[in-house]
Design a protein around this motif. Structure first.
Motif, PDB file in Angstrom:
ATOM      1  N   ALA A 187     -28.877  -6.881  37.751  1.00 51.73           N
ATOM      2  CA  ALA A 187     -27.819  -6.550  36.792  1.00 51.73           C
ATOM      3  C   ALA A 187     -27.674  -7.649  35.749  1.00 51.73           C
ATOM      4  CB  ALA A 187     -26.501  -6.351  37.531  1.00 51.73           C
ATOM      5  N   GLY A 188     -27.842  -8.902  36.159  1.00 55.79           N
ATOM      6  CA  GLY A 188     -27.744 -10.009  35.214  1.00 55.79           C
ATOM      7  C   GLY A 188     -28.820  -9.967  34.153  1.00 55.79           C
ATOM      8  N   ALA A 189     -29.942  -9.371  34.486  1.00 59.95           N
ATOM      9  CA  ALA A 189     -31.034  -9.270  33.513  1.00 59.95           C
ATOM     10  C   ALA A 189     -30.809  -8.145  32.511  1.00 59.95           C
ATOM     11  CB  ALA A 189     -32.350  -9.050  34.244  1.00 59.95           C
ATOM     12  N   GLN A 190     -29.667  -7.422  32.640  1.00 62.22           N
ATOM     13  CA  GLN A 190     -29.313  -6.331  31.734  1.00 62.22           C
ATOM     14  C   GLN A 190     -30.374  -5.238  31.717  1.00 62.22           C
ATOM     15  OE1 GLN A 190     -26.350  -6.061  29.778  1.00 62.22           O
ATOM     16  NE2 GLN A 190     -25.757  -7.663  31.224  1.00 62.22           N
ATOM     17  N   THR A 191     -30.898  -4.941  32.900  1.00 60.91           N
ATOM     18  CA  THR A 191     -31.887  -3.877  32.986  1.00 60.91           C
ATOM     19  C   THR A 191     -31.196  -2.523  33.056  1.00 60.91           C
ATOM     20  OG1 THR A 191     -31.902  -4.076  35.400  1.00 60.91           O
ATOM     21  CG2 THR A 191     -33.530  -5.345  34.196  1.00 60.91           C
ATOM     22  N   ASP A 192     -31.981  -1.487  32.926  1.00 61.26           N
ATOM     23  CA  ASP A 192     -31.466  -0.130  33.029  1.00 61.26           C
ATOM     24  C   ASP A 192     -30.849   0.089  34.409  1.00 61.26           C
ATOM     25  OD1 ASP A 192     -32.102   2.899  33.887  1.00 61.26           O
ATOM     26  OD2 ASP A 192     -31.786   2.810  31.715  1.00 61.26           O
ATOM     27  N   GLY A 193     -29.777   0.904  34.458  1.00 62.00           N
ATOM     28  CA  GLY A 193     -29.101   1.155  35.723  1.00 62.00           C
ATOM     29  C   GLY A 193     -30.018   1.725  36.779  1.00 62.00           C
ATOM     30  N   SER A 227     -23.887  -1.494  32.933  1.00 60.75           N
ATOM     31  CA  SER A 227     -22.761  -1.991  32.155  1.00 60.75           C
ATOM     32  C   SER A 227     -21.801  -2.769  33.042  1.00 60.75           C
ATOM     33  CB  SER A 227     -22.022  -0.823  31.499  1.00 60.75           C
ATOM     34  OG  SER A 227     -21.502   0.045  32.492  1.00 60.75           O
ATOM     35  N   PHE A 228     -20.870  -3.471  32.373  1.00 58.68           N
ATOM     36  CA  PHE A 228     -19.954  -4.354  33.092  1.00 58.68           C
ATOM     37  C   PHE A 228     -19.140  -3.603  34.135  1.00 58.68           C
ATOM     38  CE2 PHE A 228     -15.678  -6.133  33.548  1.00 58.68           C
ATOM     39  CZ  PHE A 228     -15.983  -7.394  34.029  1.00 58.68           C
ATOM     40  N   GLY A 229     -18.723  -2.387  33.823  1.00 61.53           N
ATOM     41  CA  GLY A 229     -17.885  -1.627  34.742  1.00 61.53           C
ATOM     42  C   GLY A 229     -18.575  -1.360  36.071  1.00 61.53           C
ATOM     43  N   TYR A 230     -19.825  -0.976  36.013  1.00 58.90           N
ATOM     44  CA  TYR A 230     -20.562  -0.692  37.257  1.00 58.90           C
ATOM     45  C   TYR A 230     -20.848  -1.976  38.036  1.00 58.90           C
ATOM     46  CZ  TYR A 230     -21.286   3.985  35.396  1.00 58.90           C
ATOM     47  OH  TYR A 230     -21.088   5.252  34.910  1.00 58.90           O
ATOM     48  N   VAL A 231     -21.168  -3.045  37.297  1.00 61.70           N
ATOM     49  CA  VAL A 231     -21.405  -4.328  37.956  1.00 61.70           C
ATOM     50  C   VAL A 231     -20.132  -4.816  38.630  1.00 61.70           C
ATOM     51  CG1 VAL A 231     -22.036  -6.750  37.611  1.00 61.70           C
ATOM     52  CG2 VAL A 231     -23.262  -4.959  36.369  1.00 61.70           C
ATOM     53  N   ALA A 232     -18.994  -4.684  37.932  1.00 61.40           N
ATOM     54  CA  ALA A 232     -17.714  -5.105  38.500  1.00 61.40           C
ATOM     55  C   ALA A 232     -17.363  -4.272  39.731  1.00 61.40           C
ATOM     56  CB  ALA A 232     -16.613  -4.997  37.449  1.00 61.40           C
ATOM     57  N   THR A 265     -27.870 -15.625  41.685  1.00 60.65           N
ATOM     58  CA  THR A 265     -28.902 -14.657  41.308  1.00 60.65           C
ATOM     59  C   THR A 265     -28.545 -13.948  39.996  1.00 60.65           C
ATOM     60  OG1 THR A 265     -27.836 -13.007  42.736  1.00 60.65           O
ATOM     61  CG2 THR A 265     -29.658 -14.250  43.671  1.00 60.65           C
ATOM     62  N   PHE A 266     -27.251 -13.726  39.749  1.00 60.92           N
ATOM     63  CA  PHE A 266     -26.850 -13.122  38.477  1.00 60.92           C
ATOM     64  C   PHE A 266     -27.222 -14.051  37.325  1.00 60.92           C
ATOM     65  CE2 PHE A 266     -23.920 -12.181  35.018  1.00 60.92           C
ATOM     66  CZ  PHE A 266     -23.940 -10.790  34.979  1.00 60.92           C
ATOM     67  N   ILE A 272     -33.618 -14.924  32.960  1.00 63.91           N
ATOM     68  CA  ILE A 272     -34.891 -14.191  32.891  1.00 63.91           C
ATOM     69  C   ILE A 272     -34.804 -13.073  31.865  1.00 63.91           C
ATOM     70  CG2 ILE A 272     -36.450 -12.677  34.170  1.00 63.91           C
ATOM     71  CD1 ILE A 272     -35.830 -14.309  36.656  1.00 63.91           C
ATOM     72  N   GLY A 273     -33.655 -12.394  31.817  1.00 61.79           N
ATOM     73  CA  GLY A 273     -33.500 -11.290  30.863  1.00 61.79           C
ATOM     74  C   GLY A 273     -33.554 -11.769  29.421  1.00 61.79           C
TER      75      GLY A 273
END
Length: 394
Positions: free
Chosen positions: A196-202, A333-338, A381-382, A388-389
């Motif tokens: 999720a930290g790499a801002q990859t697709d869900g 997105s932030f909502g799903y990560v949260a 890891t985030f 990395i992202g």
């Protein structure tokens, strides 16, 4: 190399006679190797042991093995067989290394089984070997008492006192389940947060989470199967050795039962009657000795498949929690990560609170500590995922 039997030897060594056949010589050589290993093992255990009293016990046991080694060395020399000097085997050295790394008590079951095997081997051999068998039997008992942390000098009290270190009842299953859930939860929340930290697709985050769940669950399940199978085989070996001892020397086993029941508070006469009654049925006598002497329940040795399946689902259950929000996510997105972080925190707190059953700490403290550990892992890891992202332009 075989020695000639049809020509007189040109060396000072004598050809084995019919009275000392080659099979007997083979056994003496094997016994000699066993005793050399025994000397090395006890000396290595003495070096690794920090307690002065227990160290002295191992040194005394090594001295007894030195006497045994001399007996078989002399037997071979009398038979005209060359006795080359040799050091301890790789197995003996490995046992010493394990004792140094993981503690002396961790290898005592191995040594105990070796002594039990030597007792049975010697009882089936010539008079010289049989005369040493009682020492090997006593060494096995000493290993059992040391393993349980009991006083070696008080056999009756030692036999009566059982800590049950290897009983895997309901408490052991519950503990394994809780730790399995904890492993799955912490490892997979860290993995999911890294992606999720790499801002990859869900979908990638979901794929990573499911992959981590399955990989970890199969790893846990297979590892638990191998571990439980090895443990069960160890217990079965101990029971089989006890069965052989019972067959070889029932009178010694009867005396041991008398000691057990004397230590439980029965009079000498009552203990004698009880022991005689049990010895009348070999199966009952074996089960009693296994329970009282080894601390094992023959009906509860543990199921490798049950442990493997339990570990698989425990890990998978914990690992599934951080994945749940991404089942409905089109992106990371932030909502799903949260949502994943909150669900994981709640589950982690519950697991930590459950661990307080075993640690005696307050549920609040244990839960908070578990959340803190998981949070540190997820944050690291985030952060790595973010770096990395950014660097790869994901």
């Amino acid at each position: 190399m075989k020695e000639p039997v049809d020509k007189p030897s040109m060396t000072t060594e004598r050809t084995p006679t019919a009275a000392v056949d080659r099979e007997q010589i083979r056994r003496w050589k094997a016994n000699l190797e066993t005793e050399i290993d025994g000397i090395a093992i006890y000396r290595l255990l003495a070096q690794a042991e920090k307690d002065p009293e227990r160290k002295a016990i191992f040194e005394q046991l090594a001295d007894v093995e030195v006497h045994h080694e001399r007996v078989f060395r002399e037997k071979l020399r009398e038979a005209g067989v060359p006795v080359p000097e040799r050091g301890p085997s790789l197995r003996a050295r490995t046992i010493g290394l394990l004792a140094r790394w993981f503690g002396v008590r961790s290898v005592l079951p191995i040594v105990r089984n070796m002594e039990a095997g030597a007792y049975i081997e010697y009882m089936e051999q010539d008079q010289a070997a049989q005369s040493l068998a009682p020492d090997e039997r006593e060494h096995r008992r000493t290993m059992s008492r040391l393993e349980r942390g009991e006083a070696v000098a008080q056999p009756a009290a030692a036999i009566a006192h059982r800590e049950g270190w290897h009983r895997m009842g309901g408490g052991g299953t519950l503990r394994a389940t809780v730790f399995g859930v904890s492993d799955g939860l912490v490892s997979n929340v860290a993995l999911v947060m890294g992606f999720a930290g790499a801002q990859t697709d869900g979908n990638f985050v979901l794929l990573a989470g499911v992959a981590g769940l399955l990989a970890g669950a199969f790893s846990m399940g297979s590892g638990e199967y191998v571990s439980m199978r090895a443990q069960r085989e160890l217990f079965e070996r101990q029971i089989e050795l006890e069965r052989e001892e019972l067959g070889l020397n029932p009178e010694e086993e009867r005396k041991e039962l008398v000691l057990i029941y004397r230590a439980k508070g029965l009079s000498q006469e009552q203990a004698e009657v009880t022991a005689a009654s049990l010895m009348a049925d070999p199966d009952i006598a074996l089960e009693t000795l296994v329970r009282e002497e080894l601390g094992l329940d023959p009906s509860e040795l543990g199921s490798p498949w049950g442990a493997a399946i339990g570990s698989f689902f425990a890990f998978a259950g914990g690992a599934f929690v951080p994945v749940i929000p991404f089942l409905f996510a089109a992106d990371a997105s932030f909502g799903y990560v949260a949502a994943s972080a909150v669900l994981s925190a709640i589950a982690t707190f519950a697991v930590g609170a459950s661990l307080s059953l075993f640690t005696g700490r307050s549920a609040l403290f244990s839960g908070a500590r578990q959340v803190a550990i998981a949070a540190v892992a997820a944050a690291l890891t985030f952060g790595i995922g973010v770096v990395i992202g950014v660097s790869t332009g994901i």
